[in-house]
Design an enzyme around this catalytic site. Sequence first.
Site, PDB file in Angstrom:
ATOM      1  CG  ASP A 558      -1.906   1.179   1.146  1.00 28.89           C
ATOM      2  OD1 ASP A 558      -2.962   0.991   0.546  1.00 28.89           O
ATOM      3  OD2 ASP A 558      -1.590   2.255   1.709  1.00 28.89           O
ATOM      4  CG  LEU A 559       1.645   3.206  -3.679  1.00 30.72           C
ATOM      5  CD1 LEU A 559       1.422   4.075  -4.904  1.00 30.72           C
ATOM      6  CD2 LEU A 559       3.063   2.676  -3.660  1.00 30.72           C
ATOM      7  CG  ASP A 601      -2.987   3.437  -2.265  1.00 28.82           C
ATOM      8  OD1 ASP A 601      -4.045   2.824  -2.002  1.00 28.82           O
ATOM      9  OD2 ASP A 601      -2.350   4.084  -1.419  1.00 28.82           O
TER      10      ASP A 601
END
Length: 945
Positions: A558-559, A601
């Site tokens: 997960d960014l 994301d």
Amino acid sequence: MEKPINKPVFSLKWKAGLFFGGLVFIFLSSFPLMVNWNMQQRFELFRLEIQQQYQQQLFGQLKTGSEELQRLAEFILAFSPGKVESNKLSNIEQALTKHRSELELHWNVTQAWIIDFPTQKLGGWGQPLPNTIKALIPLTIKTEKAHSYINCYQGCQQYLLLPILSEAETRHVLILGYNISNTLLAFQSQTGADVAVISNDSDEHALRRKDNQIWGKHINALTSFSDNIDFLQQLAKYYNFDNIDQHGLLVRDKRLPVEFQIIKIDNVDDVMLIIIDDIHHQQQAILDVTYRSIVISLLGVILIGGSIFFFLSAPLRRLSSVSRALPLLGQKQYASARKLINPNPEQKHRRLDELDLLEDSSYALSSQLEGMEQAIKERTDSLNLRTVELRDERDFVKNLIDTAQLMIITLDKQCNIISFNKFSEQMTGCSEHDVVGTPIEPFFKTQQWDNVHAILNDLTHTHLAVSQLETDFIHKNGDVRVISWLHSSLTVADGDAVILSVGLDVTDKKRSEEQMLWMANHDALTELYNRRKFNSDFKKLLNQAQRYKREGMLLFLDLDQFKDINDSCGHNVGDQLLQRVAQSLLAISRSTDIVARLGGDEFAIILPETDLHGAITLCEKITDSLKNIDFSHEQARYTISCSIGITKFPLNDLTVDDLVSNADIAMYQAKSKGKNTWHLFTSDDMARTELKARVKWKQKIVDALNHNRFQLFYQPIMHIQSRTVSHYEALLRMWDDNDQLHLPGLFIQVAEQTGLIHRIDHYVLEQGVAKIAEQNLQHQDISLSLNLSGHAVVDPELQPLLEHLITQYGAQADKLIFELTETAAVADIPQARELMQELIRLGCRFSIDDFGTGFASFRYLRELPVSLVKIDGSFITHITENEDDRLFVQALVTIAKGMGKQTIAEFVENAETLALLETLGVDYAQGYYIGKPQPELLSGPPELD
């Protein structure tokens, strides 16, 4: 003088009698065979069903005995509630000793022992335990599960091994054994069939006679011993043990009046059960029915044959006269023929039959022959005219073939071209004159020609009807088109063409199908696998890992701070970043790894046949690679990082969803550490509590879906100016099995994480449509607002389901309002906009919920086709005393009206708030002051103070 016709030696009457008599005999003879075959088939099916019932009954008796024994053991352990401490074991031992007589008398318990690890006896009574049972003690302690086992070393006993929790660990086992003779007798009483128990062990107290053994094994138990011992010995004599050592095998020998079914018990290799059932009377009944059928058939042959001979005699005499008259017509002796035929003048006064018609026809034939020559001449002229018409039709068909947008080619046996239509010339760039008589092979690719040639060869030699296939077809200039061929064999008496090949150009269609297939499995933005393809491949890899005992790792990425970049720089910039990240992940991953974008994301990487060290190495590569991405916007440079959750697979038989959930939990643990790092999911993780709660709520959700325990409550939404209810918002509630009502906040997140949210969305959709249809029947002009989850935006089944429900219930689509939260709508604006436009096309409307909480709310308001804007309740609750909230709401109302959208204020709790909202120009109000959510709609206008 007329030449007399000799009378036949063997008349047609006798021939017909023998022929039809023979047919009757053959037909009636087949009747007993069919009866016998049918009886045998029904007998086979009946016996198969009976033996299946016997098997289920026997296993049911054994299972019932095991369950009763387990309940007895649990009752004994109830003397020491909770965990059993070491000083409480004596209580169990005393209870076993005290109630020994009752256990032996009423429960048939022959052994009761308390054993600690490894096999030390702490107390009990009965004969020493067999080694087979002792070997199960460590397994029972290790798995902490009860085990049931049948052993015939000391008479056929069923043993129950129950683990005892002591001082926070399992070190003791309670073992009970009871004789299964009552079980076998109960089975015999209920079914009438007998049972034999055969094993490798011999009870030291049993009789040791030679007839107690078959196949070198001991008969430990046998109901109706004297009736069945001879049958078992004959079974052993006729069949080898290896031939019948199969579970569920039915053995039926014509030399024996009984049927045997071999039963194998799971996890018990040395014990075999044989069900013995008497089938003598059933087989005898089949023979009796067959004999009766034979007698009936013989009587039928005699009766029907005699009747046929009697009724055919007179007509055959008349037929004989006609047969002698017909040759005379060929000799033009028409008068003699009419004399032989001589139709009966009385036939005009009765109903005619076929012989009457034959006589009349033969009688009239003489005059008809005279005009035959003229008729032949007229027919010849007609055929000449038809030939001209066929020539015109041939030319028409030729023109039709040349104008058809299909390749139409005919071939000879050597696959040389015979004819070539105009469209074929366009597809190849060659004229018909150039290719006729040449092989068709050069137009096909070399690797495909062998298959094409084999099919064409089959058509020429075996006369197959048709053959269909798709191949590449080469133009003279080298271009390749995909052609769908339909090859069929031709039957031409005077021509060389034997194969008709019709080809349809499907090049554009194939390209579209390949593109659609690619889009179904890939994320359009990053070109990585999407969630659907990820789940499919992960399931295959997980099954392979479980089957071949291999280990793999799952990474969930997960960014960090992606939402800030996406909101501040815009979705286009965010999309560019996602593409850069995807390229980076592909560059550092192995070719065997599976890289997918799960949504937003979130990314996932499956590492097959990789250990933890390999996963950590890849995590470090990922963090270094993302850190080196040079990403900037409007002179601002952004450092890219991610949080990674790691979990291994397979893990405790967890499913794909469970493993992804574990990796998701580990990812959030990594974020809690400060982001830009990784975290390995373990069973001791602090997030385990959350996982257990999620599992519990997941089960509650599944039960509620399966048992229809979800319910919609309806809260009125009032038009402020008219003080009337304009529509209702449908709010979901869930009842658990304790009749406790739960609000969505407790279960929606779990439903989203476990994938059950789609079923909930579909339930809400169906109930809402049904409610609208119900109100329409009652002539109530009420609209309904339904809440959809964020996952509904990517649900491919939502639109088709809605169209089906509207048709099924006859509901009006313009009465449906769908509420999407601002967060869900902006997570994937293009997808959300596409879904909204499709549903608006059906007549539905949209409202955006919780508006004002996002970073760029007003920009989304411009991009999404919503007609209603619901202001988040946090701006309404204190609006009467908070100037900032009042200014924000006033600005929002102004902008919404400028865009042609109406506004709804929620959390309206009092008259002062309602009056202020009316002053600010808000269109609708919702809250407890207007009305609380109720299972039914209001019967009138809202009651305001």
